[in-house]
Write a protein that holds these residues in place. Structure first.
Motif, PDB file in Angstrom:
ATOM      1  N   SER A 114       0.739  -1.261  -0.118  1.00  0.00           N
ATOM      2  CA  SER A 114      -0.127   0.082   0.048  1.00  0.00           C
ATOM      3  C   SER A 114       0.790   1.178  -0.152  1.00  0.00           C
ATOM      4  CB  SER A 114      -0.961   0.017   1.206  1.00  0.00           C
ATOM      5  OG  SER A 114      -1.811  -0.959   1.180  1.00  0.00           O
ATOM      6  N   ALA A 115       2.042   1.217   0.712  1.00  0.00           N
ATOM      7  CA  ALA A 115       2.733   2.387   0.763  1.00  0.00           C
ATOM      8  C   ALA A 115       3.358   2.975  -0.650  1.00  0.00           C
ATOM      9  CB  ALA A 115       3.874   2.198   1.868  1.00  0.00           C
ATOM     10  N   GLY A 116       3.497   1.932  -1.464  1.00  0.00           N
ATOM     11  CA  GLY A 116       3.848   2.493  -2.711  1.00  0.00           C
ATOM     12  C   GLY A 116       2.777   2.774  -3.790  1.00  0.00           C
ATOM     13  N   CYS A 117       1.480   2.583  -3.472  1.00  0.00           N
ATOM     14  CA  CYS A 117       0.541   2.665  -4.245  1.00  0.00           C
ATOM     15  C   CYS A 117      -0.248   4.081  -3.904  1.00  0.00           C
ATOM     16  CB  CYS A 117      -0.581   1.502  -4.048  1.00  0.00           C
ATOM     17  SG  CYS A 117      -0.288   0.010  -4.399  1.00  0.00           S
ATOM     18  N   LYS A 118      -0.667   4.412  -5.203  1.00  0.00           N
ATOM     19  CA  LYS A 118      -1.681   5.613  -5.137  1.00  0.00           C
ATOM     20  C   LYS A 118      -2.840   5.729  -4.355  1.00  0.00           C
ATOM     21  CE  LYS A 118       0.522   8.643  -7.580  1.00  0.00           C
ATOM     22  NZ  LYS A 118       0.664  10.109  -7.032  1.00  0.00           N
ATOM     23  N   GLY A 119      -3.281   4.423  -4.144  1.00  0.00           N
ATOM     24  CA  GLY A 119      -4.611   4.253  -3.049  1.00  0.00           C
ATOM     25  C   GLY A 119      -5.087   2.749  -3.092  1.00  0.00           C
ATOM     26  N   VAL A 120      -5.880   2.394  -2.337  1.00  0.00           N
ATOM     27  CA  VAL A 120      -6.305   1.147  -2.358  1.00  0.00           C
ATOM     28  C   VAL A 120      -7.914   1.161  -2.365  1.00  0.00           C
ATOM     29  CG1 VAL A 120      -6.346  -0.829  -0.521  1.00  0.00           C
ATOM     30  CG2 VAL A 120      -4.385   0.930  -0.470  1.00  0.00           C
ATOM     31  N   ILE A 121      -8.445   0.188  -2.986  1.00  0.00           N
ATOM     32  CA  ILE A 121      -9.860  -0.119  -3.077  1.00  0.00           C
ATOM     33  C   ILE A 121     -10.106  -1.639  -2.551  1.00  0.00           C
ATOM     34  CG2 ILE A 121     -11.958  -0.354  -4.799  1.00  0.00           C
ATOM     35  CD1 ILE A 121     -10.217   1.877  -6.241  1.00  0.00           C
ATOM     36  N   ALA A 122     -10.716  -1.821  -1.748  1.00  0.00           N
ATOM     37  CA  ALA A 122     -11.247  -3.126  -1.271  1.00  0.00           C
ATOM     38  C   ALA A 122     -12.627  -3.357  -0.831  1.00  0.00           C
ATOM     39  CB  ALA A 122     -10.231  -3.402   0.023  1.00  0.00           C
ATOM     40  N   GLY A 123     -13.042  -4.504  -0.986  1.00  0.00           N
ATOM     41  CA  GLY A 123     -14.388  -4.837  -0.276  1.00  0.00           C
ATOM     42  C   GLY A 123     -15.486  -4.752  -1.102  1.00  0.00           C
ATOM     43  N   PHE A 124     -15.401  -4.409  -2.700  1.00  0.00           N
ATOM     44  CA  PHE A 124     -16.379  -4.269  -3.666  1.00  0.00           C
ATOM     45  C   PHE A 124     -16.965  -5.351  -4.539  1.00  0.00           C
ATOM     46  CE2 PHE A 124     -15.366  -0.133  -1.769  1.00  0.00           C
ATOM     47  CZ  PHE A 124     -16.487   0.359  -1.096  1.00  0.00           C
ATOM     48  N   GLY A 125     -16.110  -6.321  -4.325  1.00  0.00           N
ATOM     49  CA  GLY A 125     -16.396  -7.413  -5.420  1.00  0.00           C
ATOM     50  C   GLY A 125     -15.596  -6.945  -6.487  1.00  0.00           C
ATOM     51  N   LEU A 126     -15.967  -7.532  -7.422  1.00  0.00           N
ATOM     52  CA  LEU A 126     -15.359  -7.105  -8.781  1.00  0.00           C
ATOM     53  C   LEU A 126     -15.431  -5.883  -9.301  1.00  0.00           C
ATOM     54  CD1 LEU A 126     -15.909 -10.815 -11.058  1.00  0.00           C
ATOM     55  CD2 LEU A 126     -13.812 -10.001  -9.810  1.00  0.00           C
ATOM     56  N   ASP A 127     -16.324  -5.320  -8.655  1.00  0.00           N
ATOM     57  CA  ASP A 127     -16.537  -3.903  -8.878  1.00  0.00           C
ATOM     58  C   ASP A 127     -15.264  -3.115  -8.517  1.00  0.00           C
ATOM     59  OD1 ASP A 127     -18.075  -1.945 -10.131  1.00  0.00           O
ATOM     60  OD2 ASP A 127     -18.763  -1.354  -8.324  1.00  0.00           O
ATOM     61  N   SER A 128     -14.645  -3.532  -7.625  1.00  0.00           N
ATOM     62  CA  SER A 128     -13.475  -2.930  -7.106  1.00  0.00           C
ATOM     63  C   SER A 128     -12.390  -2.609  -8.183  1.00  0.00           C
ATOM     64  CB  SER A 128     -12.518  -3.948  -6.227  1.00  0.00           C
ATOM     65  OG  SER A 128     -13.180  -3.947  -4.841  1.00  0.00           O
ATOM     66  N   TYR A 129     -12.266  -3.558  -9.255  1.00  0.00           N
ATOM     67  CA  TYR A 129     -11.544  -3.303 -10.599  1.00  0.00           C
ATOM     68  C   TYR A 129     -12.112  -2.043 -11.163  1.00  0.00           C
ATOM     69  CZ  TYR A 129      -9.547  -7.931  -9.713  1.00  0.00           C
ATOM     70  OH  TYR A 129      -8.844  -8.918  -8.949  1.00  0.00           O
ATOM     71  N   ARG A 130     -13.483  -1.834 -11.534  1.00  0.00           N
ATOM     72  CA  ARG A 130     -13.880  -0.908 -12.095  1.00  0.00           C
ATOM     73  C   ARG A 130     -13.797   0.565 -11.289  1.00  0.00           C
ATOM     74  NH1 ARG A 130     -17.931   2.739 -11.433  1.00  0.00           N
ATOM     75  NH2 ARG A 130     -18.675   1.617  -9.705  1.00  0.00           N
ATOM     76  N   LEU A 131     -13.713   0.404 -10.041  1.00  0.00           N
ATOM     77  CA  LEU A 131     -13.561   1.740  -9.001  1.00  0.00           C
ATOM     78  C   LEU A 131     -11.958   2.086  -9.447  1.00  0.00           C
ATOM     79  CD1 LEU A 131     -15.730   0.650  -5.968  1.00  0.00           C
ATOM     80  CD2 LEU A 131     -16.136   2.503  -7.770  1.00  0.00           C
ATOM     81  N   ALA A 132     -11.240   0.950  -9.394  1.00  0.00           N
ATOM     82  CA  ALA A 132      -9.749   1.351  -9.791  1.00  0.00           C
ATOM     83  C   ALA A 132      -9.357   1.935 -10.999  1.00  0.00           C
ATOM     84  CB  ALA A 132      -8.828   0.083  -9.532  1.00  0.00           C
ATOM     85  N   VAL A 133      -9.893   1.434 -12.032  1.00  0.00           N
ATOM     86  CA  VAL A 133      -9.884   2.102 -13.310  1.00  0.00           C
ATOM     87  C   VAL A 133     -10.456   3.515 -13.365  1.00  0.00           C
ATOM     88  CG1 VAL A 133     -10.855   2.020 -15.743  1.00  0.00           C
ATOM     89  CG2 VAL A 133      -9.982  -0.139 -14.451  1.00  0.00           C
ATOM     90  N   GLU A 134     -11.571   3.600 -12.703  1.00  0.00           N
ATOM     91  CA  GLU A 134     -12.220   5.127 -12.623  1.00  0.00           C
ATOM     92  C   GLU A 134     -11.040   5.985 -12.025  1.00  0.00           C
ATOM     93  OE1 GLU A 134     -15.142   6.877 -13.304  1.00  0.00           O
ATOM     94  OE2 GLU A 134     -15.946   4.887 -14.446  1.00  0.00           O
ATOM     95  N   ALA A 135     -10.696   5.575 -10.815  1.00  0.00           N
ATOM     96  CA  ALA A 135      -9.395   6.334 -10.095  1.00  0.00           C
ATOM     97  C   ALA A 135      -8.276   6.913 -10.967  1.00  0.00           C
ATOM     98  CB  ALA A 135      -8.886   5.470  -8.882  1.00  0.00           C
ATOM     99  N   ILE A 136      -7.932   5.839 -11.916  1.00  0.00           N
ATOM    100  CA  ILE A 136      -6.941   5.978 -12.866  1.00  0.00           C
ATOM    101  C   ILE A 136      -7.396   7.162 -13.762  1.00  0.00           C
ATOM    102  CG2 ILE A 136      -5.496   5.214 -14.566  1.00  0.00           C
ATOM    103  CD1 ILE A 136      -5.268   2.644 -12.733  1.00  0.00           C
ATOM    104  N   LEU A 137      -8.489   6.975 -14.197  1.00  0.00           N
ATOM    105  CA  LEU A 137      -9.062   7.835 -15.170  1.00  0.00           C
ATOM    106  C   LEU A 137      -9.264   9.272 -14.783  1.00  0.00           C
ATOM    107  CD1 LEU A 137     -11.697   5.514 -17.056  1.00  0.00           C
ATOM    108  CD2 LEU A 137      -9.360   6.011 -17.901  1.00  0.00           C
ATOM    109  N   ASN A 138      -9.663   9.228 -13.586  1.00  0.00           N
ATOM    110  CA  ASN A 138      -9.879  10.491 -13.002  1.00  0.00           C
ATOM    111  C   ASN A 138      -8.814  11.262 -12.417  1.00  0.00           C
ATOM    112  OD1 ASN A 138     -12.852  10.334 -13.147  1.00  0.00           O
ATOM    113  ND2 ASN A 138     -13.029   9.580 -11.274  1.00  0.00           N
ATOM    114  N   GLY A 139      -7.569  10.705 -12.871  1.00  0.00           N
ATOM    115  CA  GLY A 139      -6.222  11.527 -12.721  1.00  0.00           C
ATOM    116  C   GLY A 139      -5.617  11.181 -11.514  1.00  0.00           C
ATOM    117  N   VAL A 140      -5.768   9.860 -10.999  1.00  0.00           N
ATOM    118  CA  VAL A 140      -4.852   9.439  -9.754  1.00  0.00           C
ATOM    119  C   VAL A 140      -3.338   9.844  -9.909  1.00  0.00           C
ATOM    120  CG1 VAL A 140      -4.489   7.013 -10.553  1.00  0.00           C
ATOM    121  CG2 VAL A 140      -4.866   7.642  -8.213  1.00  0.00           C
TER     122      VAL A 140
END
Ligand code: DQA
Length: 143
Positions: A114-140
């Protein structure tokens, strides 16, 4: 825009492995829907059970892609090598977990990456991957 999704050990068994925790869908059946949702994004997918192969893939894409969505599986909790790799890359890495690791065994509460990552998404089932893609697209990638 290029985003690499990387799944670590045992995530090739999604749909079969502990479905009460990880769901009944394989990643291969989930991915096309995710790709269709972001036609402007090249969403690449890679899975390996081998720590060094995860590092090889991150080094391969991490200098040219716009982001990495990483579910490192159990290596999350053990791998300094993955942390060092993430810290070596210019592209943002978003740590993802299907399950809420903080609601599970204590050994899953600690992430070495985690310390090297921009952020962490956990607990939303496979939707966690979509949320991570959103985070990157939103300019993470912005500091
Ligand atoms: C996981 C959580 C990890 O603790 C576990 O070892 C996995 C999957 C998740 O997606 O919830 O393999 O990363």
């Amino acid at each position: 825009m290029k985003i690499q999704i990387i799944n670590g050990p045992n995530l090739n068994l999604l749909g079969v492995r502990e479905p009460g925790i990880y769901g009944k869908s394989s990643f291969e059946s989930y991915l096309p829907g995710l790709q269709a949702r972001y036609p402007e994004v090249q969403l690449h997918y890679y899975q390996s059970n081998i720590e060094g192969e995860l590092i090889d893939k991150m080094q391969e894409v991490g200098f040219s892609f716009d982001g990495i969505v990483l579910n490192a599986g159990a290596y999350t909790h053990t791998s300094i090598a993955l942390l060092d790799c993430i810290r070596s890359l210019p592209c943002p890495v978003v740590e993802v977990h299907i399950s809420n690791v903080h609601g599970r065994e204590e050994f899953r509460h600690r992430s070495l990456i985690s310390a090297g990552c921009k952020g962490v998404i956990a607990g939303f089932g496979l939707d966690s991957y979509r949320l991570a893609v959103e985070a990157i697209l939103n300019g993470v990638s912005e500091p």
